[in-house]
Design a protein around this motif. Sequence first.
Motif, PDB file in Angstrom:
ATOM      1  N   GLY A 110       0.655  -8.884  -1.262  1.00  7.69           N
ATOM      2  CA  GLY A 110       1.235  -8.327  -0.042  1.00  7.69           C
ATOM      3  C   GLY A 110       1.017  -9.224   1.160  1.00  7.69           C
ATOM      4  O   GLY A 110       1.914  -9.381   1.996  1.00  7.69           O
ATOM      5  N   THR A 111      -0.170  -9.831   1.259  1.00  6.92           N
ATOM      6  CA  THR A 111      -0.441 -10.719   2.390  1.00  6.92           C
ATOM      7  C   THR A 111       0.380 -11.997   2.312  1.00  6.92           C
ATOM      8  O   THR A 111       0.558 -12.675   3.325  1.00  6.92           O
ATOM      9  CB  THR A 111      -1.937 -11.099   2.462  1.00  6.92           C
ATOM     10  OG1 THR A 111      -2.316 -11.807   1.270  1.00  6.92           O
ATOM     11  CG2 THR A 111      -2.807  -9.871   2.612  1.00  6.92           C
ATOM     12  N   HIS A 112       0.886 -12.331   1.108  1.00  8.25           N
ATOM     13  CA  HIS A 112       1.708 -13.533   0.957  1.00  8.25           C
ATOM     14  C   HIS A 112       3.157 -13.306   1.385  1.00  8.25           C
ATOM     15  O   HIS A 112       3.919 -14.270   1.497  1.00  8.25           O
ATOM     16  CB  HIS A 112       1.689 -14.012  -0.495  1.00  8.25           C
ATOM     17  CG  HIS A 112       0.517 -14.883  -0.832  1.00  8.25           C
ATOM     18  ND1 HIS A 112      -0.696 -14.372  -1.212  1.00  8.25           N
ATOM     19  CD2 HIS A 112       0.379 -16.227  -0.833  1.00  8.25           C
ATOM     20  CE1 HIS A 112      -1.533 -15.359  -1.445  1.00  8.25           C
ATOM     21  NE2 HIS A 112      -0.913 -16.493  -1.221  1.00  8.25           N
ATOM     22  N   VAL A 113       3.550 -12.047   1.573  1.00 11.30           N
ATOM     23  CA  VAL A 113       4.931 -11.784   1.984  1.00 11.30           C
ATOM     24  C   VAL A 113       5.099 -12.241   3.426  1.00 11.30           C
ATOM     25  O   VAL A 113       4.399 -11.768   4.321  1.00 11.30           O
ATOM     26  CB  VAL A 113       5.262 -10.283   1.857  1.00 11.30           C
ATOM     27  CG1 VAL A 113       6.645  -9.996   2.429  1.00 11.30           C
ATOM     28  CG2 VAL A 113       5.199  -9.853   0.403  1.00 11.30           C
ATOM     29  N   VAL A 156      -1.723  -5.881   6.685  1.00  9.61           N
ATOM     30  CA  VAL A 156      -2.506  -7.006   7.189  1.00  9.61           C
ATOM     31  C   VAL A 156      -1.596  -8.180   7.543  1.00  9.61           C
ATOM     32  O   VAL A 156      -1.770  -8.833   8.581  1.00  9.61           O
ATOM     33  CB  VAL A 156      -3.564  -7.430   6.148  1.00  9.61           C
ATOM     34  CG1 VAL A 156      -4.262  -8.723   6.567  1.00  9.61           C
ATOM     35  CG2 VAL A 156      -4.594  -6.318   5.969  1.00  9.61           C
ATOM     36  N   ALA A 157      -0.582  -8.447   6.689  1.00  7.65           N
ATOM     37  CA  ALA A 157       0.344  -9.539   6.971  1.00  7.65           C
ATOM     38  C   ALA A 157       1.142  -9.278   8.238  1.00  7.65           C
ATOM     39  O   ALA A 157       1.480 -10.211   8.978  1.00  7.65           O
ATOM     40  CB  ALA A 157       1.292  -9.734   5.781  1.00  7.65           C
ATOM     41  N   GLY A 158       1.465  -8.005   8.493  1.00  8.68           N
ATOM     42  CA  GLY A 158       2.228  -7.660   9.687  1.00  8.68           C
ATOM     43  C   GLY A 158       1.488  -7.985  10.969  1.00  8.68           C
ATOM     44  O   GLY A 158       2.095  -8.349  11.977  1.00  8.68           O
ATOM     45  N   VAL A 159       0.163  -7.858  10.946  1.00  9.50           N
ATOM     46  CA  VAL A 159      -0.648  -8.188  12.122  1.00  9.50           C
ATOM     47  C   VAL A 159      -0.969  -9.668  12.161  1.00  9.50           C
ATOM     48  O   VAL A 159      -1.015 -10.291  13.224  1.00  9.50           O
ATOM     49  CB  VAL A 159      -1.949  -7.350  12.115  1.00  9.50           C
ATOM     50  CG1 VAL A 159      -2.849  -7.725  13.289  1.00  9.50           C
ATOM     51  CG2 VAL A 159      -1.612  -5.866  12.181  1.00  9.50           C
TER      52      VAL A 159
END
Length: 379
Positions: free
Chosen positions: A71-74, A248-251
């Motif tokens: 998910g963080t890689h997206v 987390v990726a969004g932030v």
Amino acid sequence: MTFSTLALVLVLGLAGPALAWRANWHVPVIVGELLAGIVFGATGFGVLHPDDPVFAFLADMGFALVMFVAGTHVPLDGRVRSALGPGLWRAALIGVFAAAAGYTVAAWFGTGHGALYAVLLASSSAALILPILDSAGLHGKPVLELTAQVAVADTVCTVALPLVIDTGGALRTALGALAVTAGAVVIFLVLRYLERSGLRRRAHEVSQRRKFALELRISLALLFILVALATHTHVSVMVAGFATGLAVAGVGEPRRVAKQLFAVSDGFLAPLFFVWLGARLSLREFGHHPRLILLGLTLGVAAVAVHAAMRLLGQPFALATLSAAQIGVPVAAVTIGTQSHVLIAGEGAAIMLGVLVTIAAAAVASGRAGRGGEPTPPS
């Protein structure tokens, strides 16, 4: 599970880096880990027992972390959002082709899993494709559009998988997924507040000076809170892990947290999960049902074909083929399917064989693109 077994699992996990040592082969680390599990699990020597409750629990933790990292890689940055239109259009068209191909394959082999195959064929793995793009030094507008396409496909297929793999409980799964999604939104809003208020930076400075590892502790706490919500609402931990990673990726994941999570995940729990998964797969079923070998090859070729068809819309052939690379969604399908006894005997191994076909095609395609076989114009 004993410490001797744990030590064996961690030693077997070293097969992943060993097989992936040659960077120009583009072999994912998980391939060696899966093969090691297969050799020492149900297929081979039978030393590892994946039904052991402690082993299975640790594997579930690893599964959640694997999906969290995925998910963080997206990519969610502004440049990718600018290319979202073409990426969304291609991902949608691939979904249509994948649905037709998936139901056709299911009818040929009589498995009744057309919806599942459709999701598998449409999926792309951001966690695999983005590092390949970086290592090959590819850039430009076509690469940005590919990145957006992969982000859409990865997210949609991850959400859709639990719904199609257990159609009987689709309503319950959907409600649980909504609860987990709401939890992920709350996590995103809290993290964004901490970032914008400066509290996260102040906590980071204190944590770095006092060696508290606060950001890692908070990230893991949030992840497993959402995993606990998922298990209570009868949803796979994959949804919770991926949703937390997206939040987390969004932030914007701090580099320090990324490094710490890499150590916990890729250094311990992720290889344990993939060795466990390999140990759970029984390739002996291929001997009883040799047609499943053909099923695996068909799934792999079909996945490459539906993605490569985007050449018709002007996408460079190498990039279109590269977008077929899969890991996260098929691994989740095999994990959930075997745990819930949805898959027929040997079908999980067939799905993983299809994954290897897409990885091999992606390795060839990335090598061609990296050598400039199909130049990518600058943005």
